[in-house]
Structures are given as C-alpha cells and as structure tokens.
Design a protein around this motif. Structure first.
Motif, mmCIF file in Angstrom:
data_model
loop_
_atom_site.group_PDB
_atom_site.id
_atom_site.type_symbol
_atom_site.label_atom_id
_atom_site.label_comp_id
_atom_site.label_asym_id
_atom_site.label_seq_id
_atom_site.Cartn_x
_atom_site.Cartn_y
_atom_site.Cartn_z
ATOM 1 N N THR A 81 0.820 -1.220 0.000
ATOM 2 C CA THR A 81 0.000 0.000 0.000
ATOM 3 C C THR A 81 0.855 1.271 0.000
ATOM 4 O O THR A 81 0.397 2.322 -0.435
ATOM 5 N N THR A 82 2.078 1.191 0.486
ATOM 6 C CA THR A 82 3.034 2.300 0.328
ATOM 7 C C THR A 82 4.431 1.713 0.127
ATOM 8 O O THR A 82 4.666 0.532 0.441
ATOM 9 N N GLY A 83 5.342 2.550 -0.312
ATOM 10 C CA GLY A 83 6.740 2.139 -0.421
ATOM 11 C C GLY A 83 7.321 1.884 0.963
ATOM 12 O O GLY A 83 8.138 0.977 1.160
ATOM 13 N N TYR A 84 6.908 2.679 1.903
ATOM 14 C CA TYR A 84 7.352 2.516 3.297
ATOM 15 C C TYR A 84 7.015 1.106 3.780
ATOM 16 O O TYR A 84 7.846 0.400 4.353
ATOM 17 N N GLN A 85 5.786 0.687 3.501
ATOM 18 C CA GLN A 85 5.361 -0.650 3.936
ATOM 19 C C GLN A 85 6.080 -1.759 3.168
ATOM 20 O O GLN A 85 6.281 -2.847 3.707
ATOM 21 N N SER A 119 20.592 4.861 5.406
ATOM 22 C CA SER A 119 19.341 4.267 4.907
ATOM 23 C C SER A 119 18.114 5.101 5.270
ATOM 24 O O SER A 119 18.069 5.765 6.310
ATOM 25 N N HIS A 120 17.112 4.983 4.417
ATOM 26 C CA HIS A 120 15.825 5.645 4.645
ATOM 27 C C HIS A 120 15.170 5.119 5.938
ATOM 28 O O HIS A 120 15.394 3.980 6.346
ATOM 29 N N ALA A 121 14.327 5.961 6.519
ATOM 30 C CA ALA A 121 13.641 5.605 7.776
ATOM 31 C C ALA A 121 12.889 4.282 7.659
ATOM 32 O O ALA A 121 12.819 3.514 8.638
ATOM 33 N N SER A 122 12.352 3.986 6.492
ATOM 34 C CA SER A 122 11.573 2.744 6.343
ATOM 35 C C SER A 122 12.474 1.520 6.509
ATOM 36 O O SER A 122 12.021 0.467 6.975
ATOM 37 N N ILE A 123 13.749 1.650 6.131
ATOM 38 C CA ILE A 123 14.687 0.533 6.287
ATOM 39 C C ILE A 123 15.060 0.391 7.766
ATOM 40 O O ILE A 123 15.072 -0.701 8.329
ATOM 41 N N TYR A 149 20.183 7.789 -3.051
ATOM 42 C CA TYR A 149 19.852 8.175 -1.674
ATOM 43 C C TYR A 149 19.029 9.460 -1.676
ATOM 44 O O TYR A 149 19.329 10.393 -2.424
ATOM 45 N N SER A 150 17.991 9.434 -0.833
ATOM 46 C CA SER A 150 16.939 10.442 -0.970
ATOM 47 C C SER A 150 17.343 11.845 -0.544
ATOM 48 O O SER A 150 16.741 12.815 -0.983
ATOM 49 N N MET A 151 18.351 11.983 0.294
ATOM 50 C CA MET A 151 18.689 13.323 0.772
ATOM 51 C C MET A 151 19.735 14.010 -0.106
ATOM 52 O O MET A 151 19.561 15.161 -0.499
ATOM 53 N N VAL A 164 17.820 -4.114 -2.945
ATOM 54 C CA VAL A 164 18.065 -2.746 -3.403
ATOM 55 C C VAL A 164 16.738 -1.990 -3.455
ATOM 56 O O VAL A 164 15.795 -2.424 -4.119
ATOM 57 N N ASP A 165 16.688 -0.885 -2.733
ATOM 58 C CA ASP A 165 15.522 -0.007 -2.760
ATOM 59 C C ASP A 165 15.732 0.991 -3.903
ATOM 60 O O ASP A 165 16.567 1.892 -3.805
ATOM 61 N N GLU A 166 14.967 0.811 -4.972
ATOM 62 C CA GLU A 166 15.117 1.674 -6.161
ATOM 63 C C GLU A 166 14.063 2.795 -6.161
ATOM 64 O O GLU A 166 13.666 3.280 -7.219
ATOM 65 N N GLY A 177 10.546 -0.933 -4.346
ATOM 66 C CA GLY A 177 10.346 0.387 -4.937
ATOM 67 C C GLY A 177 9.019 0.979 -4.518
ATOM 68 O O GLY A 177 8.284 0.401 -3.711
ATOM 69 N N THR A 178 8.753 2.133 -5.065
ATOM 70 C CA THR A 178 7.546 2.869 -4.698
ATOM 71 C C THR A 178 6.817 3.349 -5.949
ATOM 72 O O THR A 178 7.433 3.538 -7.004
ATOM 73 N N PHE A 179 5.516 3.555 -5.807
ATOM 74 C CA PHE A 179 4.738 4.156 -6.899
ATOM 75 C C PHE A 179 4.598 5.665 -6.685
ATOM 76 O O PHE A 179 3.932 6.344 -7.453
ATOM 77 N N SER A 180 5.196 6.176 -5.609
ATOM 78 C CA SER A 180 4.921 7.571 -5.239
ATOM 79 C C SER A 180 5.911 8.558 -5.841
ATOM 80 O O SER A 180 5.840 9.749 -5.552
ATOM 81 N N LYS A 181 6.811 8.090 -6.694
ATOM 82 C CA LYS A 181 7.778 9.038 -7.272
ATOM 83 C C LYS A 181 7.605 9.034 -8.799
ATOM 84 O O LYS A 181 6.695 9.683 -9.292
ATOM 85 N N ILE A 220 0.715 6.394 -5.478
ATOM 86 C CA ILE A 220 1.082 5.921 -4.141
ATOM 87 C C ILE A 220 1.098 4.392 -4.168
ATOM 88 O O ILE A 220 0.363 3.769 -4.936
ATOM 89 N N GLY A 221 1.920 3.816 -3.318
ATOM 90 C CA GLY A 221 2.014 2.355 -3.260
ATOM 91 C C GLY A 221 3.464 1.928 -3.312
ATOM 92 O O GLY A 221 4.365 2.752 -3.507
ATOM 93 N N GLY A 222 3.686 0.634 -3.098
ATOM 94 C CA GLY A 222 5.051 0.124 -3.137
ATOM 95 C C GLY A 222 5.052 -1.279 -3.700
ATOM 96 O O GLY A 222 3.994 -1.887 -3.910
HETATM 97 C C1 LIG Z 1 14.538 5.461 -0.308
HETATM 98 C C2 LIG Z 1 13.090 5.446 0.024
HETATM 99 N N1 LIG Z 1 12.485 4.273 0.245
HETATM 100 C C3 LIG Z 1 11.173 4.211 0.550
HETATM 101 C C4 LIG Z 1 10.410 5.350 0.639
HETATM 102 C C5 LIG Z 1 8.966 5.238 1.016
HETATM 103 O O1 LIG Z 1 8.154 5.424 -0.072
HETATM 104 P P1 LIG Z 1 6.650 5.939 0.049
HETATM 105 O O2 LIG Z 1 6.707 7.404 0.308
HETATM 106 O O3 LIG Z 1 6.080 5.593 -1.255
HETATM 107 O O4 LIG Z 1 6.013 5.220 1.174
HETATM 108 C C6 LIG Z 1 10.982 6.581 0.405
HETATM 109 C C7 LIG Z 1 10.174 7.804 0.479
HETATM 110 O O5 LIG Z 1 10.546 8.882 0.294
HETATM 111 C C8 LIG Z 1 12.363 6.646 0.092
HETATM 112 O O6 LIG Z 1 12.978 7.814 -0.107
#
Ligand SMILES: Cc1ncc(COP(=O)(O)O)c(C=O)c1O
Length: 406
Positions: free
Chosen positions: A112-116, A138-142, A186-188, A211-213, A242-246, A251-253
């Motif tokens: 339902t999200t990339g985070y999930q 790493s991203h907070a989700s990791i 990397y997101s930042m 790998v989180d793409e 990966g994510t559908f939100s970019k 939205i989604g993963g």
């Molecule tokens: C590297 C990375 N992984 C996962 C996510 C989570 O994705 P989502 O926002 O679709 O839940 C993000 C979100 O910014 C991200 O930057």
C-alpha cells in the motif's frame, strides 16, 4: 509526567516553534491548488514545484488519469480491507504481472506504500539468526524494518564497499543469512550506491542483496529499471523494492524477486497482511504509468536534460551541491537557521523546495532538497536557479563574487 512533557517532546515542540516563528511552517505547507506537475498555488501565489519527487511528471498524464477515473467509476473508491481478508481485485494481480514483466522477474508483490514495502520485505525475510547489513544513510523505512526484526542489525559506512566487505568478513563462519540492504539513489543527497562493487562483495560472501530503487526507478537505466540495470548487476539483486509515489506519480510500493518461494510472503508479511490494499483507481493509474515508462523513454531523456540544467546552473553560481547528478539536487547551507530562512524566502518568491534538517539528514547537513521533473520547462528551471542564487546571497550563504561568476 504528562504525555508530552518528556524532554524529547519538549525539545521538539521548542524547535518546531522556533522554525514556525520565522514564517510559514516548512512541514505543514498546503498546496491550495495543484495546477500541473510543476506548478501550484501556495499562499495565494503561483509557485514552481521543485520538491515533489514527481520525476517523470506523470501525475496529470492523461492515460493515467483516464485509467484511474474509469476504475473509480466501475470498481468504486476502495477495497476496504487487506488482500488476504477481502481478496484481490483483478487489477492488483494485473499490476503485479506488469511489474514482474517490467523487471524480467518471476514474481512481484504490491504494497500500500513504499514505506510498507520496505517494512514488510526486510522485516519478513530476516529471521532471528540472520544479519541485516544496512547502509548507515538508509531511509527511515529501512531502519524501521530493522526495528521489527530479531535479526542482528549491522550498519556499514555510507556507500563504502570496503567497510561492507570488512563487516561481512567478520561474520564469516557464522550460521545466519547475511542480507545487505542499499538504495539505488539516496533520498537526501541524491548520490548513488556503488552497486557493481557491492554486488561483487555480496557474491564473495554468499550474501543476499536488497536494493531499494525508490528514487532510481524510471530515472536510471535504458529501460528505467534503476541503478541495478545501469550497473549491470540485476542478476545479483535478490529483491528489488520500490515505490509508486515518485516516478509513477501515485502511491504504493512493490517488491520483485526471482525467488521460487517469494509468494509465501503474502501469508507471513505483516505490513502486507494487516492493512487495506491499494484502491482500484490507484492500481489502474500505476499500471498505466508503468506502460508510459516503457513506451516513452524520451521522458527520461528530458528528465536528465533538466537535471543537467539545474545542477550545472546552481554549481556555476557557486552553490555547494550533493556529490552526484541525479533527480535529487541537494543544496547545502551552512546552518539549519540559514536553511529555514532560505526555504521561507524561496516560498515567498514562488519556488517550493523541500527543507531537510538534522537529524533527518546525513552528517548533520542543512539542505534545500530540490527534485527535478521531466515536465519542468527551461524557463522554470532558470527561474529556480536565479531565485535560489539570489536567496542564498541575501541570507549571506553565497558571496558576491561567486554569485557574479554565474
Ligand atoms: C529510499 C526510500 N524508500 C522508501 C520510501 C517510502 O516510499 P513511500 O513514500 O512511497 O512510502 C521513500 C520515500 O521517500 C524513500 O525515499
């Protein structure tokens, strides 16, 4: 002690109030009207959006909007439950087939999200005796996925293959599986993992590689499959998340894999099992967006032309940027206070970027995080470069000579 009286909450409340005292709340911006992938009305002003992760500009893509509208009309607003309880809609399975095909993989699973997706995959594949070896940035989700496991979590220095190798070496002879987790971009700071070297280390130690793409899908590779495609190491990646939100604009993963038992995760992975599935309209728009990525590589070409324009333009003016060109262009400012002031001034000048402050940033950096879109016009990017340069100069973060050099 009352609920919010702890030192941590009180510190946060104080810091947030100090930021808000300067003007608009950088963490509470309301887009009054989103006009296009690159423009919105914010505080009554037309504003150029340079902080949306909408890399290919697909949020208003007619085929995606039409697919979503049709699904909404014919299948309703939501699934009202998880797929294991309420069943899957045809679209969920169709999207999974399309993703597996896109990546040339045996299986795909939609979240339902990339985070999930990160929470679910990482926390479920790692057992109590296993080791999760994650990049320090790493991203907070990791990180949150790691908190959900009983596996041993080991961090290695950001993008440092030698440190990764050293840490795996120390585990030689231990029984558990070794699972390496890295991100494509990397997101930042927008830098890329040295994936070819890391894949070689993975092979050497018989480890697994996730790998989180999220930021590289649709952006890197001749087919848009991400960093693993560019690095020529797709066969070494056991799980692509990966994510559908970019790039896909919704939205989604997801996760794709060739593992023959991958589908067992559907009845084991809690962030998949215990949350409602994506609504049919989103599934339809994402499926259409994936087809657009496959059909229109010129969007990626346009994105990269825009990345070059923004990165080179800001650099020419003397601004300190992230180390590598990509869809995330991070502008370093000397302090959090200057970054907040610059962010406010940009918004007042009709330019929206993300404000990224410690502790959410690597090495305590204070960043104006820009994200580039294939739909940005040359004129918009020139205005963004000009405005960021002017603001950086006005707040004292850029000297006159550097500014004039542009
Ligand atoms: C590297 C990375 N992984 C996962 C996510 C989570 O994705 P989502 O926002 O679709 O839940 C993000 C979100 O910014 C991200 O930057």
């Amino acid at each position: 002690m009352a609920l919010f009286d702890s030192h941590e909450f009180q510190e946060l409340i104080r810091a947030h109030a100090a930021v808000k005292a300067i003007g608009a709340d950088p963490f509470g911006v309301t887009m009054e009207r989103v006009v296009s992938p690159t423009e919105a009305i914010v505080e009554g002003r037309p504003t150029i959006l340079v902080g949306t992760n909408n890399y290919l500009g697909l949020t208003f893509e007619p085929s995606c909007v039409a697919a979503a509208a049709d699904a909404l009309e014919t299948q309703g607003t939501g699934t009202t439950g998880s797929r294991i309880a309420n069943g899957s809609y045809g679209g969920h399975a169709g999207l999974e087939e399309a993703l597996a095909r896109f990546y040339g993989r045996r299986s795909a699973m939609v979240f339902t999200t990339g985070y999930q997706a990160n929470l679910g995959i990482i926390s479920t594949i790692a057992g109590a005796k296993d080791y999760l070896i994650i990049d320090a940035d790493s991203h907070a989700s990791i990180y949150d996925a790691c908190k959900m496991t009983s596996a041993t979590v080991i961090r290695f220095k950001h993008n440092d293959p030698a440190d990764l190798d050293k840490r795996l070496q120390r585990l030689a002879g231990t029984a558990g599986n070794k699972i390496i987790v890295v991100e494509g971009i990397y997101s930042m700071l927008g830098d890329q993992a040295p994936l070819a070297e890391m894949a070689a280390i993975k092979r050497k130690h018989g480890a697994y590689l996730v790998v989180d793409e999220a930021h590289s899908m649709g952006v890197l590779g001749d087919n848009g499959r991400g960093l693993a495609e560019v690095a020529g190491v797709e066969a070494d990646v056991d799980f692509v998340v990966g994510t559908f939100s970019k790039s896909l604009g919704a939205i989604g993963g997801f996760c794709v894999s060739d593992h023959p038992d991958f589908d067992i995760l559907r009845i084991r992975c809690r962030p998949y099992m215990f949350t409602a599935s994506l609504p049919p309209s989103i599934v339809a728009s994402v499926t259409a967006a994936l087809a657009v990525i496959e059909r229109r590589p010129e969007l990626r070409t346009r994105l990269w032309a825009n990345i070059n324009t923004l990165y080179d333009g800001l650099k020419r003016h003397g601004l300190l940027l992230g180390p590598q060109k990509g869809p995330v262009v991070a502008v370093h400012l000397p302090s959090p206070e200057m970054a907040v002031a610059a962010w406010q001034a940009l918004l007042q000048s009709g330019v929206y970027v993300n404000l990224a402050l410690p502790p959410a940033t690597p090495n305590g950096a204070s960043l104006l995080r820009c994200s580039v879109c294939a739909a940005h016009s040359r004129h918009q990017l020139e205005r963004v470069i000009e405005t960021i340069t002017e603001v950086a100069y006005q707040i004292g973060a850029l000297s006159e000579p550097a500014r004039a050099a542009g």
